[in-house]
Design an enzyme around this catalytic site. Sequence first.
Site, PDB file in Angstrom:
ATOM      1  N   GLU A 252       0.890  -1.006   0.079  1.00 29.46           N
ATOM      2  CA  GLU A 252      -0.062  -0.162  -0.216  1.00 29.46           C
ATOM      3  C   GLU A 252       0.832   1.098   0.041  1.00 29.46           C
ATOM      4  O   GLU A 252       1.603   1.688   0.969  1.00 29.46           O
ATOM      5  CB  GLU A 252      -0.966  -0.135   1.285  1.00 29.46           C
ATOM      6  N   CYS A 286      -1.942   8.723   3.085  1.00 30.41           N
ATOM      7  CA  CYS A 286      -1.598   8.218   1.638  1.00 30.41           C
ATOM      8  C   CYS A 286      -2.809   8.552   0.473  1.00 30.41           C
ATOM      9  O   CYS A 286      -2.448   8.774  -0.461  1.00 30.41           O
ATOM     10  CB  CYS A 286      -1.460   6.611   1.604  1.00 30.41           C
TER      11      CYS A 286
HETATM   12  P1  NAI Z   1       9.317   4.836   4.176  1.00 28.09           P
HETATM   13  O1  NAI Z   1       8.632   4.143   3.035  1.00 28.09           O
HETATM   14  O2  NAI Z   1      10.954   4.496   3.898  1.00 28.09           O
HETATM   15  O3  NAI Z   1       9.155   4.009   5.622  1.00 28.09           O
HETATM   16  C1  NAI Z   1       8.042   3.359   5.864  1.00 28.09           C
HETATM   17  C2  NAI Z   1       8.547   1.875   6.556  1.00 28.09           C
HETATM   18  O4  NAI Z   1       9.512   1.136   6.096  1.00 28.09           O
HETATM   19  C3  NAI Z   1       9.123   2.444   7.874  1.00 28.09           C
HETATM   20  O5  NAI Z   1       8.808   1.381   8.918  1.00 28.09           O
HETATM   21  C4  NAI Z   1      10.563   2.159   7.463  1.00 28.09           C
HETATM   22  O6  NAI Z   1      11.496   1.834   8.565  1.00 28.09           O
HETATM   23  C5  NAI Z   1      10.584   1.034   6.586  1.00 28.09           C
HETATM   24  N1  NAI Z   1      11.908   0.794   5.539  1.00 28.09           N
HETATM   25  C6  NAI Z   1      12.559   1.967   5.124  1.00 28.09           C
HETATM   26  N2  NAI Z   1      13.578   1.400   4.164  1.00 28.09           N
HETATM   27  C7  NAI Z   1      13.427   0.128   4.540  1.00 28.09           C
HETATM   28  C8  NAI Z   1      13.912  -1.217   3.780  1.00 28.09           C
HETATM   29  N3  NAI Z   1      15.149  -0.711   2.837  1.00 28.09           N
HETATM   30  N4  NAI Z   1      13.554  -2.468   4.057  1.00 28.09           N
HETATM   31  C9  NAI Z   1      12.594  -2.565   4.856  1.00 28.09           C
HETATM   32  N5  NAI Z   1      11.875  -1.544   5.360  1.00 28.09           N
HETATM   33  C10 NAI Z   1      12.242  -0.191   5.335  1.00 28.09           C
HETATM   34  O7  NAI Z   1       9.048   6.299   4.308  1.00 28.09           O
HETATM   35  P2  NAI Z   1       9.807   7.362   5.271  1.00 28.09           P
HETATM   36  O8  NAI Z   1      11.095   7.372   4.911  1.00 28.09           O
HETATM   37  O9  NAI Z   1       9.221   7.248   6.444  1.00 28.09           O
HETATM   38  O10 NAI Z   1       8.783   8.575   4.618  1.00 28.09           O
HETATM   39  C11 NAI Z   1       9.375   8.839   3.278  1.00 28.09           C
HETATM   40  C12 NAI Z   1       8.165   9.483   2.160  1.00 28.09           C
HETATM   41  O11 NAI Z   1       7.259   8.169   2.110  1.00 28.09           O
HETATM   42  C13 NAI Z   1       7.071  10.331   2.883  1.00 28.09           C
HETATM   43  O12 NAI Z   1       7.554  11.555   2.603  1.00 28.09           O
HETATM   44  C14 NAI Z   1       5.868  10.120   2.112  1.00 28.09           C
HETATM   45  O13 NAI Z   1       5.849  10.894   1.032  1.00 28.09           O
HETATM   46  C15 NAI Z   1       5.950   8.655   1.727  1.00 28.09           C
HETATM   47  N6  NAI Z   1       5.203   7.823   2.638  1.00 28.09           N
HETATM   48  C16 NAI Z   1       3.967   7.357   2.291  1.00 28.09           C
HETATM   49  C17 NAI Z   1       2.978   6.617   3.315  1.00 28.09           C
HETATM   50  C18 NAI Z   1       2.030   5.980   3.016  1.00 28.09           C
HETATM   51  O14 NAI Z   1       1.020   5.785   3.658  1.00 28.09           O
HETATM   52  N7  NAI Z   1       1.737   5.831   1.406  1.00 28.09           N
HETATM   53  C19 NAI Z   1       3.542   6.457   4.625  1.00 28.09           C
HETATM   54  C20 NAI Z   1       4.768   7.174   4.960  1.00 28.09           C
HETATM   55  C21 NAI Z   1       5.572   7.741   3.980  1.00 28.09           C
END
Ligand code: NAI
Length: 497
Positions: A252, A286
Amino acid sequence: MKSELFINGAWVAAQSGGMIDVIDPASEQVVHQIASAEAADIDAAVKAAKSAFDAGTWSGMTGAERAIVLRNIATGIEARTEELARLEVLDNGKPLPEARWDIEDAAACFHFYAGLSEELDAEGAQNITVSDDRFTTRVVKEPVGVVGAIIPWNFPLLMAAWKVAPALAAGCTMVLKPSEVTALTALELGDIAQKAGLPDGVLNIVTGFGPSAGQPLTEHPDIDKLAFTGSVTTGSRIMQSAAKDIKNLSLELGGKSPFVVFGDSDIEQAVEWIMFGIFWNQGEVCSATSRVLVEDTIYEKLVARLELEARKITIGDGMDEGVLLGPLVNKSQYDKVLGLIATGVEEGARLVCGGAHTDIGKGYFVAPTIFADVDENSVIWQEEIFGPVVCLKPFSSESEAVRLANDSEYGLAAAVMSKDDARCERVAHALRAGIVWINCSQPTFVEAPWGGYKKSGIGRELGKWGLNNYLETKQITRFDDNSPWGWYLKQAEDQTG
Ligand code: NAI
Ligand code: MG
């Protein structure tokens, strides 16, 4: 406040002893620390989940037995609503009333999947007719196995519930990795689940950074299924990890959700849904209403009304009464959003209001930001901003509105508003998105499927679709005829004879 990892029913420190600071985004103060798990901790957590799965302490229960525990978790959450909501505000920054809403929704999610868990029993095996009547075939649903769930920081406990409730209802065991930015309520969920009677090892909760904790979880050979919510970049990386062992996967991801407002709409109502759609949860949603297409006949009037209302929003610490917009979740999100606002100005969009909110003197506050006359090829129109920033653009025909709305690499949600029902229906079908709202924006129901087209993801959460994410489908076919089957022996006879 918990700080350790929850593995096999016990609270343990990270093997490396590493810790992560918990920062209150309203004060920028370090308020706590949580364990920073690495590969060895992840391995221990996955092993616990795998032995629990293999032992059948959970997967072997009936759906009705699992439902009792799921309902206990729901009531356990309900009993601590206020405390959990305050932890959420401290961790994420969102206003307290919104945090309470999240906690209630998280409890409702466990109640809902308790019901579906019971329905699995009632459904039982499904008999199907096959083309040779000497055989009978039935189809059974089984838990997919050990789940690795990775979640973001925008709705910390609610996103945990969206993964944990259906996975447990299906009979899976799991390792949950909350965001390193907002792990406090997920850790409390471990305590609540244990007190609710969940057997040890069924739900393990590990806190840690993406590369050092998330990545080893996605690569662990004993994980059968990965469920992720977060950014497209990380989602794509997780898909690559999953590819190695052909792990089952659901994603998602982000969105850039359009809201199409036709000229016959009630402007007050349109403004209210747009405000909710983009300023709720600081726009860190999101499905946020981030692109608004307005028919040119009411465009300037709507922009003016929206500005008037946006300027009235009370900004402040989410704990304070009357606050409608809290700080962004952390410094990096704050910098990212302000950077994109600067890009929008450079790109020549009209900044109606907004930008950094510095009156408070500390905290990651961004004021409600409105860009008008945004070019469809600009960065701010195409990229997910994930902050309280809305982009508006006029259109002059239905076909132009649909074309502009669909001109995105995302396809999570979309909305259309008009007094003409037939037009709403036409546009709803033409929009390439997993969720379409008519005359509203953002209402989310646990009963209805949630997920995106295009780069917004794969699979659907919530409802019975969410349960299916965590189920395997098995056919059991038996030969019911006493007479010999005859095919193989006959071929052999033909060849030798
Ligand atoms: P992210 O997608 O990197 O983090 C989400 C989760 O993935 C966290 O638990 C993080 O620790 C984990 N994660 C990060 N790198 C990983 C890897 N290589 N392998 C496995 N797990 C990993 O998002 P982040 O850095 O917190 O936010 C960056 C941007 O992402 C935001 O500015 C926003 O645009 C977007 N975002 C979108 C979301 C949504 O619900 N669609 C939620 C959060 C962020
Ligand atoms: Mg925080």
